[in-house]
Design an enzyme around this catalytic site. Structure first.
Site, short mmCIF file in Angstrom:
data_model
loop_
_atom_site.label_atom_id
_atom_site.label_comp_id
_atom_site.label_asym_id
_atom_site.label_seq_id
_atom_site.Cartn_x
_atom_site.Cartn_y
_atom_site.Cartn_z
N HIS A 17 -2.83 -7.59 2.10
CA HIS A 17 -2.89 -8.20 3.43
C HIS A 17 -3.98 -7.62 4.33
CE1 HIS A 17 -0.59 -5.28 6.12
NE2 HIS A 17 -0.47 -4.74 4.94
N GLY B 205 0.81 -1.21 0.00
CA GLY B 205 0.00 0.00 0.00
C GLY B 205 0.85 1.26 0.00
N THR B 206 1.96 1.23 0.70
CA THR B 206 2.83 2.40 0.75
C THR B 206 3.40 2.70 -0.63
OG1 THR B 206 3.37 2.14 3.09
CG2 THR B 206 5.00 3.29 1.73
N CYS C 166 4.35 5.64 22.84
CA CYS C 166 5.53 6.25 23.44
C CYS C 166 6.74 5.52 22.87
CB CYS C 166 5.46 6.09 24.95
SG CYS C 166 6.95 6.54 25.80
N THR D 139 10.59 -7.49 -11.45
CA THR D 139 9.96 -8.80 -11.65
C THR D 139 8.77 -8.94 -10.72
OG1 THR D 139 12.04 -9.79 -12.30
CG2 THR D 139 10.34 -11.30 -11.52
N SER E 40 -4.48 -2.88 -1.09
CA SER E 40 -3.42 -3.78 -0.63
C SER E 40 -3.95 -5.19 -0.39
CB SER E 40 -2.84 -3.20 0.66
OG SER E 40 -1.94 -4.10 1.24
N GLN F 216 -8.07 0.52 3.28
CA GLN F 216 -8.94 0.02 4.36
C GLN F 216 -10.35 -0.29 3.90
OE1 GLN F 216 -8.11 -1.03 7.22
NE2 GLN F 216 -6.06 -0.18 7.49
#
Lengths: 385, 126
Positions: free
Chosen positions: A200, A72-73, A324, A236, A198, A178
């Site tokens: 996954h 997706g990125t 954090c 590929t 995407s 999403q």
């Protein structure tokens, strides 16, 4: 640990057994390079072509308009950079709640001299289409707005934004990572020109995704090399992954409507149960225009990572809306854009349900959340956040 | 599991959590930029901490560090607590991941602050 409940389907999903079965021969028996002209290569090419047809059929588009990518990125990078580079200079519009794959790509384009407008959202995380209209300039070259937000589940008014983009002749990219396979997508009605999705997130494999590029949309490749994917994406092909993505989309086409109904009921059971039993908790995101399986909570005066850890120890997998990291607090940019106060935002927890989630799972989570939050609050200095 | 069994136990079952009425020393410490906060309350008798309570806001390791520290310091002299080091708390938790070292640091910082607060009051309960 007596029970395992996975409620992090927006992060990733287990591969559907039918998808695994379809992929397996492509790891060993059908291993050729799809670019090779001999029989080994042709067999692999057939698998890639069939996957492309399956995806195209689902989207009701031409197979030639589908480009497979590594995730997706990459799809988001390709979309935004590809649209921008094809025009050389100008102004882009996106929102403050996009995935970092879009936000940071836009920031990279700003460093190269492009202008970017980041439109805000309301308290539910929704973009106002009029804000997009107001942001348009004579030199606006692209608009990129996500279909649904992964953190809070809000579904954006893409059709209205698409109409505005069309009126102004500006290409619209939609990050549908999403939503594809979860909620209906009508690309023509939505006025979309480029769509990222995407594998996954929809019970397909990791490391594979795709970009749909409407025929006639001016784009340039951002990855150079061979002639793959009709010269739009060199490299590929990930044949097993692409085969898996194709099958995953086909399975979603068959299952998504029934599953959406079932998962929505479970999501609402979770929301009602948690909100009824835990004091000072509220739902984040839009109350109705939201992903079927996404329930994001804001637990006031509790740090989200401690909730995630506490639930993890009960066998429950959810995700924190803030983290954090190495001593630096990172409140979610989505919640910040929604104007959520820090003492609520720091206790953001996302539960995302999926095809394996049961009513018993949901009841178990509700049972576990209440005593955990009560215990965490006992040690908490009220108002410290 | 990323954390030690001792850390998990103290996170799930924090010892000495909560407020103390009329303490003989109060101290707190906050991790810059992180927002994690720990506050200790001391009841002192004959120069020793006879009761310790804490409040904390933070991730699991921060809660566990405060809890284990509250057990570590009971019965020790206030002078001793004024020099408490984070390494001792981390050792009691067995270990902490690099990105969670601050949990022990703010527990130690809050205890040292509570000890200083008591000493600055210039009185002892008998």
């Amino acid at each position: 640990m007596s029970r395992h409940v996975y409620l992090d389907h927006n992060a990733s999903t287990p591969i559907h057994p039918e998808v695994v079965a379809e992929m397996l021969p492509y790891f060993s028996e059908i291993f050729g390079n799809p670019s090779s002209i001999h029989a080994f290569g042709r067999e692999a090419r057939d698998g890639v072509d069939r996957a492309r047809e399956r995806v195209a059929r689902f989207l009701r588009v031409s197979p030639q308009e589908i480009v497979f990518t590594s995730g997706g990125t990459e799809s988001d990078n390709f979309a935004v950079k590809g649209l921008a580079a094809a025009r050389g200079k100008g102004h882009l519009i996106t929102s403050k709640v996009e995935h970092h794959a879009v936000l940071r790509t836009c920031q990279a384009l700003e460093a190269q001299g492009f202008d970017v407008a980041y439109v805000g959202v309301d308290e539910h995380g929704m973009v106002n289409p009029d804000d997009v209209r107001r942001a348009i300039r004579p030199d606006t070259i692209a608009i990129s707005i996500m279909h649904a937000n992964s953190e809070v589940g809000t579904i954006q008014p893409i059709a209205a934004i698409g109409r505005i983009a069309r009126e102004h002749g500006i290409p619209l990219h939609v990050d549908a990572v999403q939503t594809l396979g979860k909620v209906p997508l009508d690309l023509d009605a939505f006025g979309v020109d480029v769509l990222s999705f995407s594998g996954h997130k929809i019970y397909g494999p990791k490391g594979v995704a795709a970009l749909w590029i409407r025929k006639g949309t001016r784009m340039v490749a951002i990855q150079h090399g061979g002639e793959h994917e009709r010269r739009r994406r060199a490299g590929t092909e990930n044949v097993p992954g692409i085969v898996g993505l194709g099958k995953a989309v086909e399975v979603r086409a068959r299952d998504m409507h029934a599953e959406a109904e079932r998962v929505t009921a479970l999501r609402d059971r979770l929301i009602d149960g948690v909100c009824a039993r835990v004091p000072e908790v509220r739902l984040s995101g839009h109350p109705t225009q939201r992903l079927p399986g996404t329930a994001s909570f804001l637990v006031r005066h509790v740090e989200s990572e401690s909730i995630v850890l506490g639930l993890d120890l009960k066998g429950i997998g959810v995700s924190a809306g803030s983290a954090c990291t190495a001593g630096n607090i990172e409140p979610s940019h989505v919640l910040v854009a929604m104007g959520v106060p820090l003492d609520w935002a720091m206790g953001a927890v996302r539960c995302s349900l999926g095809r394996s989630t049961t009513a018993e799972d949901i009841d178990y989570v509700i049972e576990c959340v209440e005593p955990l939050v009560r215990k965490l609050r006992q040690a908490m200095p009220v108002g410290a956040a | 599991m990323r954390y030690s069994p001792t850390l998990v136990d103290h996170f799930l079952n924090p010892r000495n959590a909560g407020l103390m009425r009329d303490p003989d020393g109060i101290g707190e410490d906050e991790y810059e930029g992180c927002g994690d906060l720990t506050r200790f309350f001391l009841r002192v008798c004959d120069g020793r901490a006879v009761e310790v309570r804490f409040q904390t806001y933070g991730c699991g390791p921060t809660i566990a560090a405060a809890s284990v520290a509250s057990e570590l310091c009971r019965g020790r002299t206030v002078d001793d607590l004024g020099h408490l080091e984070a390494e001792e708390i981390e050792g009691a938790l067995e270990w902490l991941p690099q990105d969670r070292k601050h949990a022990a640091e703010i527990a130690a910082g809050a205890l040292r602050a509570a000890a200083r607060d008591h000493l600055s009051r210039g009185r002892r309960h008998v």
